[in-house]
Design a protein around this motif. Sequence first.
Motif, PDB file in Angstrom:
ATOM      1  N   GLN A 117       0.855  -1.190   0.000  1.00  0.00           N
ATOM      2  CA  GLN A 117       0.000   0.000   0.000  1.00  0.00           C
ATOM      3  C   GLN A 117       0.893   1.243   0.000  1.00  0.00           C
ATOM      4  O   GLN A 117       1.903   1.283   0.702  1.00  0.00           O
ATOM      5  N   ASN A 155       4.044   0.829   3.984  1.00  0.00           N
ATOM      6  CA  ASN A 155       3.015   1.809   3.644  1.00  0.00           C
ATOM      7  C   ASN A 155       3.671   3.181   3.474  1.00  0.00           C
ATOM      8  O   ASN A 155       3.389   4.121   4.212  1.00  0.00           O
ATOM      9  N   PRO A 156       4.559   3.317   2.483  1.00  0.00           N
ATOM     10  CA  PRO A 156       5.339   4.549   2.351  1.00  0.00           C
ATOM     11  C   PRO A 156       4.561   5.689   1.686  1.00  0.00           C
ATOM     12  O   PRO A 156       3.593   5.458   0.960  1.00  0.00           O
ATOM     13  N   VAL A 157       5.012   6.910   1.968  1.00  0.00           N
ATOM     14  CA  VAL A 157       4.506   8.081   1.258  1.00  0.00           C
ATOM     15  C   VAL A 157       5.341   8.215  -0.010  1.00  0.00           C
ATOM     16  O   VAL A 157       6.556   8.426   0.053  1.00  0.00           O
ATOM     17  N   ILE A 195       2.737  12.804   9.467  1.00  0.00           N
ATOM     18  CA  ILE A 195       2.262  11.736   8.581  1.00  0.00           C
ATOM     19  C   ILE A 195       3.380  10.750   8.278  1.00  0.00           C
ATOM     20  O   ILE A 195       3.220   9.533   8.407  1.00  0.00           O
ATOM     21  N   GLU A 237       1.020   5.734  -0.172  1.00  0.00           N
ATOM     22  CA  GLU A 237       0.256   6.935   0.187  1.00  0.00           C
ATOM     23  C   GLU A 237       0.688   8.111  -0.676  1.00  0.00           C
ATOM     24  O   GLU A 237       1.883   8.373  -0.872  1.00  0.00           O
ATOM     25  N   SER A 292       4.452   8.328  10.944  1.00  0.00           N
ATOM     26  CA  SER A 292       3.467   7.302  11.313  1.00  0.00           C
ATOM     27  C   SER A 292       3.376   6.169  10.305  1.00  0.00           C
ATOM     28  O   SER A 292       2.709   5.171  10.532  1.00  0.00           O
ATOM     29  N   TYR A 293       4.069   6.311   9.174  1.00  0.00           N
ATOM     30  CA  TYR A 293       3.994   5.293   8.140  1.00  0.00           C
ATOM     31  C   TYR A 293       5.193   4.367   8.202  1.00  0.00           C
ATOM     32  O   TYR A 293       6.281   4.757   8.627  1.00  0.00           O
ATOM     33  N   SER A 294       5.008   3.151   7.744  1.00  0.00           N
ATOM     34  CA  SER A 294       6.072   2.145   7.782  1.00  0.00           C
ATOM     35  C   SER A 294       6.580   1.868   6.373  1.00  0.00           C
ATOM     36  O   SER A 294       6.082   2.410   5.391  1.00  0.00           O
ATOM     37  N   THR A 326      -4.182  11.183   1.027  1.00  0.00           N
ATOM     38  CA  THR A 326      -4.490  12.157   2.073  1.00  0.00           C
ATOM     39  C   THR A 326      -4.519  13.538   1.434  1.00  0.00           C
ATOM     40  O   THR A 326      -3.602  13.896   0.680  1.00  0.00           O
TER      41      THR A 326
END
Length: 470
Positions: free
Chosen positions: A9, A118-120, A110, A11, A113-115, A43
């Motif tokens: 997933q 689940n990267p931005v 933000i 972001e 808080s992501y791993s 987001t």
Amino acid sequence: MGSTEMSKQAELIFIPSPGIGHLTSTLEFVQLLINRCNHLSVTILCIKFPLTPFSDSHIRSVLASKPQIKLIDLPQVEPPQFDITKSTEYYIWTFMENVKPHVKATLHSIVSSYSESNPVVGLVLDFFCLSMVDVGNELGIPSYMFLTSGVGFLSLALSLPKRQIEDVFNDSDPELLLPGFPDPVPPSVLPDACFNKDGGYFSYYKLAQRFRDTKGIIVNTFSEFEQCGVDALSDGETPPIYTVGPLIDLNPIPNPNLDKAQHDKILKWLDEQPPSSVVFVCFGSMGRFGPSQTREIALALQRSGVKFLWAMRAPPTTENAEKSLPEGFLEWMEGRGMLCGWAPQVEVLAHKAIGGFLSHCGWNSILESLWFGVPILTWPIYAEQQLNALMMREFGLAVELRVDYRIGRDFVKAEEIEKGLKQLMDRDNTVHKKVQEMKEMARKAVLKGGSSFISVEKLIDNMMVQELII
């Protein structure tokens, strides 16, 4: 690698401009992305802008029941201590600079808080938010620009950093050679900001400097429409251009300024008119004229003999009609025309009764007119609309009324408007054939295998590859 092969997933963070014209296509693009890639979530950072207090509710209405899309409200900031009438662009640029620290703090939160799973993978920035590239760079997040105008405006913007920041344009300047335009472009069709010494030109220049700091430029257009510009700007210096449009909300939420009774009345009246017989007259959310110019438009409609639906923003009451409409106009138009404040533009342009569009040439309006095969009569007013109008004329997709009109400076007489209306509604005019051809191209572009469909695939792959999300 196709986007359907992604397994993790990812972001995307959107920072849109809160203007309705910008939000419309941005929100449509957000929904397109999550529909096309189920490994992607979005987001949106919502900016509270004093001039568009309704933007928050608009975003929430459009994106209701979209769990893949998260909204974060940024703290309100003090508006700039600057007279907006001197330069809207400088006001917005200054406002966005004030918002920047809040964007930085929010993005830090933000990202932390992501791993890894689940990267931005990117920031998607509106033109007016491009200074946020700095925040992305600091956090190691690549930035993409989402341009709610066309490649014609992109071409102009990319040319600005070749000038000096104090080198404001003048009407007497030589014509410009801009990629994508078949002929030299006269300064008279450049946006007002290009001539503005009170910060308008400065703002455009500073924003244009950041275009090449992005990893990609996403444009709400389709390659068949602006292929020459896309090809010319694919020069190895400009980031990749992704043409992803036309992005049109074909099922828009009801406008809060238009009650259902008025909405139904408009469509019922159109249902009663012959096919392709009505001119839709609308100058956008900010387009309005004084009594003298309004009277000339009314006289032209009366003399031309065309049927019309005229969205006047604030239609005159019987008591004050004599100030802006010819005597007896309201009685005369019974059966021939209809006045309204707001109109459901997409539904109107889609209606079989509409045969022409007297328009301000805003980019969304241009794409909607092409999507529905409705030719335009050009009457640009503000922003990049003069440039849009010139391009439509050059491509043979519009009838020219004016391409260099400036509100407060120019006055268009009824005779000129009447002549334009008759040309617009002449079914033998070649513009009608060319617009129908472009309509077919626009619709094919967004279908599977179409140019915009493929461009979106390439964009998603580009975003995902950097994180090896496979």
